[in-house]
Design a protein around this motif. Structure first.
Motif, PDB file in Angstrom:
ATOM      1  N   GLY A  89       0.816  -1.200   0.000  1.00 38.24           N
ATOM      2  CA  GLY A  89       0.000   0.000   0.000  1.00 38.24           C
ATOM      3  C   GLY A  89       0.849   1.249   0.000  1.00 38.24           C
ATOM      4  O   GLY A  89       2.054   1.207  -0.186  1.00 38.24           O
ATOM      5  N   GLY A  90       0.182   2.363   0.195  1.00 39.78           N
ATOM      6  CA  GLY A  90       0.839   3.660   0.197  1.00 39.78           C
ATOM      7  C   GLY A  90       0.037   4.647  -0.621  1.00 39.78           C
ATOM      8  O   GLY A  90      -1.062   4.341  -1.086  1.00 39.78           O
ATOM      9  N   PRO A  91       0.560   5.856  -0.818  1.00 42.85           N
ATOM     10  CA  PRO A  91      -0.163   6.874  -1.578  1.00 42.85           C
ATOM     11  C   PRO A  91      -0.585   6.347  -2.950  1.00 42.85           C
ATOM     12  O   PRO A  91       0.178   5.669  -3.635  1.00 42.85           O
ATOM     13  N   GLY A  92      -1.817   6.642  -3.316  1.00 43.60           N
ATOM     14  CA  GLY A  92      -2.329   6.181  -4.604  1.00 43.60           C
ATOM     15  C   GLY A  92      -2.811   4.740  -4.579  1.00 43.60           C
ATOM     16  O   GLY A  92      -3.116   4.174  -5.616  1.00 43.60           O
ATOM     17  N   ASN A  93      -2.864   4.135  -3.400  1.00 41.88           N
ATOM     18  CA  ASN A  93      -3.347   2.760  -3.244  1.00 41.88           C
ATOM     19  C   ASN A  93      -4.387   2.738  -2.137  1.00 41.88           C
ATOM     20  O   ASN A  93      -4.401   3.590  -1.267  1.00 41.88           O
ATOM     21  N   GLY A  94      -5.213   1.738  -2.147  1.00 41.58           N
ATOM     22  CA  GLY A  94      -6.176   1.550  -1.072  1.00 41.58           C
ATOM     23  C   GLY A  94      -6.646   0.117  -1.065  1.00 41.58           C
ATOM     24  O   GLY A  94      -6.660  -0.548  -2.105  1.00 41.58           O
ATOM     25  N   CYS A  95      -7.011  -0.368   0.094  1.00 43.70           N
ATOM     26  CA  CYS A  95      -7.482  -1.739   0.224  1.00 43.70           C
ATOM     27  C   CYS A  95      -8.978  -1.797  -0.050  1.00 43.70           C
ATOM     28  O   CYS A  95      -9.748  -1.024   0.513  1.00 43.70           O
ATOM     29  N   GLU A  96      -9.373  -2.703  -0.913  1.00 36.12           N
ATOM     30  CA  GLU A  96     -10.783  -2.946  -1.214  1.00 36.12           C
ATOM     31  C   GLU A  96     -11.310  -4.136  -0.431  1.00 36.12           C
ATOM     32  O   GLU A  96     -12.480  -4.166  -0.072  1.00 36.12           O
ATOM     33  N   SER A  97     -10.447  -5.152  -0.218  1.00 35.63           N
ATOM     34  CA  SER A  97     -10.892  -6.330   0.527  1.00 35.63           C
ATOM     35  C   SER A  97      -9.700  -7.124   1.033  1.00 35.63           C
ATOM     36  O   SER A  97      -8.591  -7.009   0.516  1.00 35.63           O
ATOM     37  N   PHE A  98      -9.972  -7.938   2.060  1.00 38.31           N
ATOM     38  CA  PHE A  98      -8.967  -8.815   2.652  1.00 38.31           C
ATOM     39  C   PHE A  98      -9.640 -10.141   2.980  1.00 38.31           C
ATOM     40  O   PHE A  98     -10.628 -10.187   3.708  1.00 38.31           O
ATOM     41  N   TYR A  99      -9.101 -11.207   2.387  1.00 33.63           N
ATOM     42  CA  TYR A  99      -9.587 -12.565   2.604  1.00 33.63           C
ATOM     43  C   TYR A  99      -8.429 -13.446   3.054  1.00 33.63           C
ATOM     44  O   TYR A  99      -7.273 -13.188   2.720  1.00 33.63           O
ATOM     45  N   LEU A 100      -8.757 -14.510   3.778  1.00 33.38           N
ATOM     46  CA  LEU A 100      -7.812 -15.564   4.114  1.00 33.38           C
ATOM     47  C   LEU A 100      -8.252 -16.815   3.377  1.00 33.38           C
ATOM     48  O   LEU A 100      -9.433 -17.150   3.372  1.00 33.38           O
ATOM     49  N   SER A 101      -7.301 -17.504   2.752  1.00 26.93           N
ATOM     50  CA  SER A 101      -7.610 -18.775   2.104  1.00 26.93           C
ATOM     51  C   SER A 101      -6.323 -19.555   1.917  1.00 26.93           C
ATOM     52  O   SER A 101      -5.316 -19.004   1.471  1.00 26.93           O
ATOM     53  N   ASP A 102      -6.361 -20.838   2.265  1.00 31.05           N
ATOM     54  CA  ASP A 102      -5.197 -21.700   2.062  1.00 31.05           C
ATOM     55  C   ASP A 102      -5.227 -22.189   0.618  1.00 31.05           C
ATOM     56  O   ASP A 102      -5.681 -23.275   0.320  1.00 31.05           O
ATOM     57  N   LEU A 103      -4.721 -21.365  -0.266  1.00 31.42           N
ATOM     58  CA  LEU A 103      -4.754 -21.661  -1.705  1.00 31.42           C
ATOM     59  C   LEU A 103      -3.714 -22.691  -2.111  1.00 31.42           C
ATOM     60  O   LEU A 103      -3.904 -23.428  -3.078  1.00 31.42           O
ATOM     61  N   THR A 104      -2.598 -22.744  -1.393  1.00 29.00           N
ATOM     62  CA  THR A 104      -1.508 -23.648  -1.773  1.00 29.00           C
ATOM     63  C   THR A 104      -1.620 -25.018  -1.114  1.00 29.00           C
ATOM     64  O   THR A 104      -0.845 -25.920  -1.436  1.00 29.00           O
TER      65      THR A 104
END
Length: 191
Positions: A89-104
């Motif tokens: 993140g940082g300037p010019g960025n923003g979080c839209e969502s956060f998920y947890l998933s064991d994809l591997t």
């Protein structure tokens, strides 16, 4: 498989927007304990869900299945921290969502984010981090052509693709791991 509890602390952070009415006062902190079933998808925070976006502009999540680490999104600087260390993140960025998933399939859930990028011309993309190494193991963006969002479908982490600046879904797919890399299996590829 046993469920584990995740304590999510949602902090309300008000941002002054010129000529906008002030938000009604909210409690400084609210707590929710959310179950996480190993191998499933867990939505921690998603701006596109009314109950997340209308009430809270940031999150702090204590995640027991990751050793009790705190994952925090601070919108005043648009940065995400894991265990007090900067992740993205940082300037010019923003979080839209956060998920947890064991994809591997290694028993440790990955940190999955949808981020917006830009100031004026905003794009939406996906970044997924291996918790243990903090390495980005997957990213998906297509500046000014497509926007990508995360969602849960049938217990799997889903990717939604929209044409740039459009609201209609162009296609959907699930994240899949072949033993060495993550990719999106689009619904059209499975028919």
């Amino acid at each position: 498989m046993p469920e584990e509890d995740v304590l999510v602390t949602i902090k309300d952070v008000s941002v002054d927007i010129p000529e906008a009415p002030s938000p009604s006062p909210k409690p400084e902190e609210e707590y929710a304990v959310l179950p996480y079933l190993k191998g499933s998808v867990m939505r921690i925070w998603d701006r596109h869900y009314f109950e997340d976006s209308e009430s809270f502009s940031c999150f702090s999540a204590n995640i027991p299945m990751l050793g009790g680490v705190m994952v925090e999104y601070l919108p005043e600087n648009s940065e995400i921290y894991v265990g007090g260390e900067y992740l993205l993140g940082g300037p010019g960025n923003g979080c839209e969502s956060f998920y947890l998933s064991d994809l591997t399939g290694d028993g440790v859930p990955e940190l999955c984010f949808c981020m917006n990028t830009g100031s004026g011309i905003i794009d939406f993309g996906i970044v997924i981090f291996d918790y243990e190494t903090r390495d980005c193991i997957f990213s998906l963006s297509d500046r000014m052509y497509h926007d990508y969002f995360l969602s849960e479908r049938d217990g799997k982490l889903c990717v939604i693709e929209k044409d740039y600046l459009k609201t209609e879904v162009a296609r959907m797919g699930i994240l899949s791991y072949n033993g060495s890399e993550l990719s999106v299996v689009w619904d059209t590829e499975t028919e």
